[in-house]
Scaffold this motif. Structure first.
Motif, PDB file in Angstrom:
ATOM      1  N   MET A   1       0.838  -1.206   0.000  1.00 54.90           N
ATOM      2  CA  MET A   1       0.000   0.000   0.000  1.00 54.90           C
ATOM      3  C   MET A   1       0.877   1.262   0.000  1.00 54.90           C
ATOM      4  O   MET A   1       1.863   1.343   0.718  1.00 54.90           O
ATOM      5  CB  MET A   1      -0.907  -0.010   1.226  1.00 54.90           C
ATOM      6  CG  MET A   1      -1.999   1.022   1.157  1.00 54.90           C
ATOM      7  SD  MET A   1      -3.033   1.021   2.622  1.00 54.90           S
ATOM      8  CE  MET A   1      -3.948  -0.489   2.442  1.00 54.90           C
ATOM      9  N   GLN A   2       0.509   2.219  -0.822  1.00 54.13           N
ATOM     10  CA  GLN A   2       1.250   3.477  -0.886  1.00 54.13           C
ATOM     11  C   GLN A   2       0.952   4.310   0.366  1.00 54.13           C
ATOM     12  O   GLN A   2      -0.157   4.246   0.894  1.00 54.13           O
ATOM     13  CB  GLN A   2       0.806   4.294  -2.106  1.00 54.13           C
ATOM     14  CG  GLN A   2       1.103   3.664  -3.427  1.00 54.13           C
ATOM     15  CD  GLN A   2       2.580   3.672  -3.721  1.00 54.13           C
ATOM     16  OE1 GLN A   2       3.284   4.594  -3.346  1.00 54.13           O
ATOM     17  NE2 GLN A   2       3.067   2.617  -4.347  1.00 54.13           N
ATOM     18  N   PRO A   3       1.950   5.102   0.830  1.00 53.90           N
ATOM     19  CA  PRO A   3       1.708   5.943   2.018  1.00 53.90           C
ATOM     20  C   PRO A   3       0.460   6.808   1.881  1.00 53.90           C
ATOM     21  O   PRO A   3      -0.348   6.893   2.810  1.00 53.90           O
ATOM     22  CB  PRO A   3       2.962   6.807   2.086  1.00 53.90           C
ATOM     23  CG  PRO A   3       4.012   6.031   1.418  1.00 53.90           C
ATOM     24  CD  PRO A   3       3.334   5.206   0.363  1.00 53.90           C
TER      25      PRO A   3
ATOM     26  N   ALA B   1      -2.601   4.788   2.435  1.00 52.86           N
ATOM     27  CA  ALA B   1      -2.773   4.425   3.847  1.00 52.86           C
ATOM     28  C   ALA B   1      -3.330   5.598   4.628  1.00 52.86           C
ATOM     29  O   ALA B   1      -4.274   5.450   5.418  1.00 52.86           O
ATOM     30  CB  ALA B   1      -1.437   3.983   4.437  1.00 52.86           C
TER      31      ALA B   1
ATOM     32  N   THR C   1      -1.691  -7.239   6.463  1.00 46.48           N
ATOM     33  CA  THR C   1      -0.959  -6.387   5.531  1.00 46.48           C
ATOM     34  C   THR C   1       0.521  -6.760   5.540  1.00 46.48           C
ATOM     35  O   THR C   1       1.023  -7.298   6.515  1.00 46.48           O
ATOM     36  CB  THR C   1      -1.082  -4.904   5.928  1.00 46.48           C
ATOM     37  OG1 THR C   1      -0.771  -4.770   7.302  1.00 46.48           O
ATOM     38  CG2 THR C   1      -2.445  -4.354   5.646  1.00 46.48           C
ATOM     39  N   ALA C   2       1.196  -6.466   4.430  1.00 50.13           N
ATOM     40  CA  ALA C   2       2.644  -6.677   4.360  1.00 50.13           C
ATOM     41  C   ALA C   2       3.229  -5.636   3.426  1.00 50.13           C
ATOM     42  O   ALA C   2       2.511  -5.022   2.630  1.00 50.13           O
ATOM     43  CB  ALA C   2       2.952  -8.080   3.867  1.00 50.13           C
ATOM     44  N   LEU C   3       4.541  -5.446   3.553  1.00 49.99           N
ATOM     45  CA  LEU C   3       5.186  -4.385   2.770  1.00 49.99           C
ATOM     46  C   LEU C   3       5.257  -4.713   1.286  1.00 49.99           C
ATOM     47  O   LEU C   3       5.026  -3.865   0.441  1.00 49.99           O
ATOM     48  CB  LEU C   3       6.603  -4.137   3.294  1.00 49.99           C
ATOM     49  CG  LEU C   3       6.730  -3.283   4.544  1.00 49.99           C
ATOM     50  CD1 LEU C   3       8.158  -3.251   4.997  1.00 49.99           C
ATOM     51  CD2 LEU C   3       6.238  -1.871   4.267  1.00 49.99           C
TER      52      LEU C   3
ATOM     53  N   ARG D   1       7.149 -10.550   1.335  1.00 53.05           N
ATOM     54  CA  ARG D   1       6.803 -10.662   2.749  1.00 53.05           C
ATOM     55  C   ARG D   1       5.373 -11.134   2.932  1.00 53.05           C
ATOM     56  O   ARG D   1       5.051 -11.838   3.888  1.00 53.05           O
ATOM     57  CB  ARG D   1       6.984  -9.314   3.425  1.00 53.05           C
ATOM     58  CG  ARG D   1       8.443  -8.966   3.590  1.00 53.05           C
ATOM     59  CD  ARG D   1       8.525  -7.596   4.163  1.00 53.05           C
ATOM     60  NE  ARG D   1       9.746  -6.945   3.710  1.00 53.05           N
ATOM     61  CZ  ARG D   1      10.521  -6.236   4.492  1.00 53.05           C
ATOM     62  NH1 ARG D   1      10.208  -6.063   5.743  1.00 53.05           N
ATOM     63  NH2 ARG D   1      11.595  -5.666   4.020  1.00 53.05           N
TER      64      ARG D   1
END
Lengths: 132, 288
Positions: A82-84, A87, A102-104, A108
């Motif tokens: 997810m992009q900052p 979020a 969620t994961a980066l 991951r």
């Protein structure tokens, strides 16, 4: 009509959203994904939204719905990348997507699904032992 | 006797500059620590040059006229640079007003035989130089405001440093009160750094936050939730006993958030989440 491809990777399904989701597309994705989980018996769903830069409350709700629906079908959903800005928008909209993992990044996310699945398997094994 | 303002100025240009410089040098507000006398002379000379060039009989009464644009620009530049150098408003104001004094003195010498003309010309110059004063002041204040604005920006930048304390672990010490605007900055810089470094754990240290009320707590919870959405875990550390008390008294639920008393214990927790251990080197020797 655009269609978002759903790829199967072993016990998981991989969805990469590379276009901005409009409502109809999101609803179709929801239906397709739930059908696919049912058909393949997948244990995990990985949704990569790293290319999505615009999000609204509807899209946030759809993500939450997908997670709840797949959980009913015994599959975990992980949203990755997810992009900052996305979020922050979701938080400001009051959608914390509490039921979604969620994961980066995809890697991951995969690892997370694997550990979830692993612990689930152990759990069922334990249960089996117990009933025996 | 001179009838024309322009002629008067041209004739007395050198004298005017000298008188003005002398006045400035004699004044109590001379700041030779901020600006050398040579610099002052150059600056004044430039201004007098331009004044002589742009003022004539037609436009002296029209201070809004476009022929003064260049002059006003120079005045603004001087005033702006003085604001940055740290001159006080009084010093900057007197700089311009001493020019008025110098002009009046010369006028008096020049027109002593005709009091009526002296009065009229003085009035014209008075109006013109007053408008110079106003312009100087406006830009002086603007210059000061710019300085303040830049400082505010710098403070908000330096107060939200995101530090990479370990591979995959970020720390963000928050110093000062968290308001909505700062939360936004904190959140953005933290999330961006998470993406840039691919870190899975972020530690928010609030030991520098003087007080936590329900609003600050809400901002913290927002930041933690946003980090979670990105796929990273967030630990809040540096919770002082008073803060723990207020949080519970206010009925704020932090049970979904990992909280630690100190940054050290948060780091320890982060290590264990990443399956890292810290060992003392001596104990290894004993084993060997």
């Amino acid at each position: 009509m655009d269609k978002i491809p759903i790829l199967r990777m072993g016990a998981f399904l991989l969805v990469t959203i590379q276009v901005d989701l409009y409502d109809r597309l999101a609803l179709n994705l929801e239906t397709d994904l739930v059908n696919m989980v049912h058909k393949t018996g997948a244990r995990g769903v990985l949704i990569d939204i790293s290319a999505v830069s615009i999000v609204d409350s509807f899209m946030g709700r759809i993500l939450g719905n997908i997670a709840s629906m797949t959980r009913v079908l015994d599959a975990e959903t992980v949203v990755v990348g997810m992009q900052p800005a996305v979020a922050i928008t979701l938080i400001e909209l009051g959608l914390s997507l509490s039921g979604v993992y969620t994961a980066l990044d995809v890697e991951r996310g995969m690892a997370l699904l694997q550990t979830k699945l692993g612990s689930d398997d152990e759990l069922t094994d334990d249960d089996a032992d117990y009933t025996e | 006797m001179t009838n024309s303002v322009a002629q008067f100025l041209k004739k007395n240009k050198a004298l005017l500059l000298d008188t003005w410089i002398q006045k400035q040098l004699a004044s109590d507000t001379l700041r030779d620590d901020l600006m050398t006398n040579d610099e002052l002379r150059l600056q004044s000379e430039e201004l007098v040059d331009l004044l002589v060039k742009s003022v004539n009989d037609n436009n002296i009464e029209q201070t809004e006229s476009a022929s003064f644009d260049e002059l006003f620009e120079l005045l603004s530049a001087i005033s702006m640079s003085r604001a940055r150098q740290g001159f006080s408003p009084r010093e900057t104001g007197l700089y311009i007003f001493s020019l008025k004094e110098a002009i009046f003195e010369l006028l008096q010498q020049d027109l002593s035989s005709d009091p009526l003309l002296l009065f009229k010309t003085s009035l014209k110059f008075n109006r013109l130089l007053d408008s110079f004063g106003v312009v100087t002041f406006e830009t002086f204040i603007k210059g000061r405001e710019e300085v303040i604005f830049r400082q505010t920006e710098e403070i908000s930048d330096i107060s939200t440093p995101v530090i990479q304390v370990w591979d995959g672990i970020l720390a963000l010490p928050i110093i000062g009160t968290l308001d909505s605007a700062r939360t936004q900055v904190v959140m953005e810089s933290l999330l961006q750094k998470i993406v840039d470094t691919g870190s899975g754990i972020a530690i928010l240290d609030i030991s520098g936050v003087p007080a936590v009320d329900s609003l600050v707590a809400q901002h913290l919870i927002k930041t933690v939730s946003a980090t979670r959405l990105m796929g990273a875990d967030c630990i809040i550390s540096g919770i002082r006993p008073e803060i723990a008390q207020t949080v519970v008294h206010l009925g704020i639920d932090l049970s979904n958030i990992i909280t630690k008393a100190s940054l050290a214990s948060a780091l320890k927790h982060a290590f264990s989440m990443n399956r890292l251990t810290v060992k003392r080197a001596e104990s290894e020797k004993k084993v060997l």
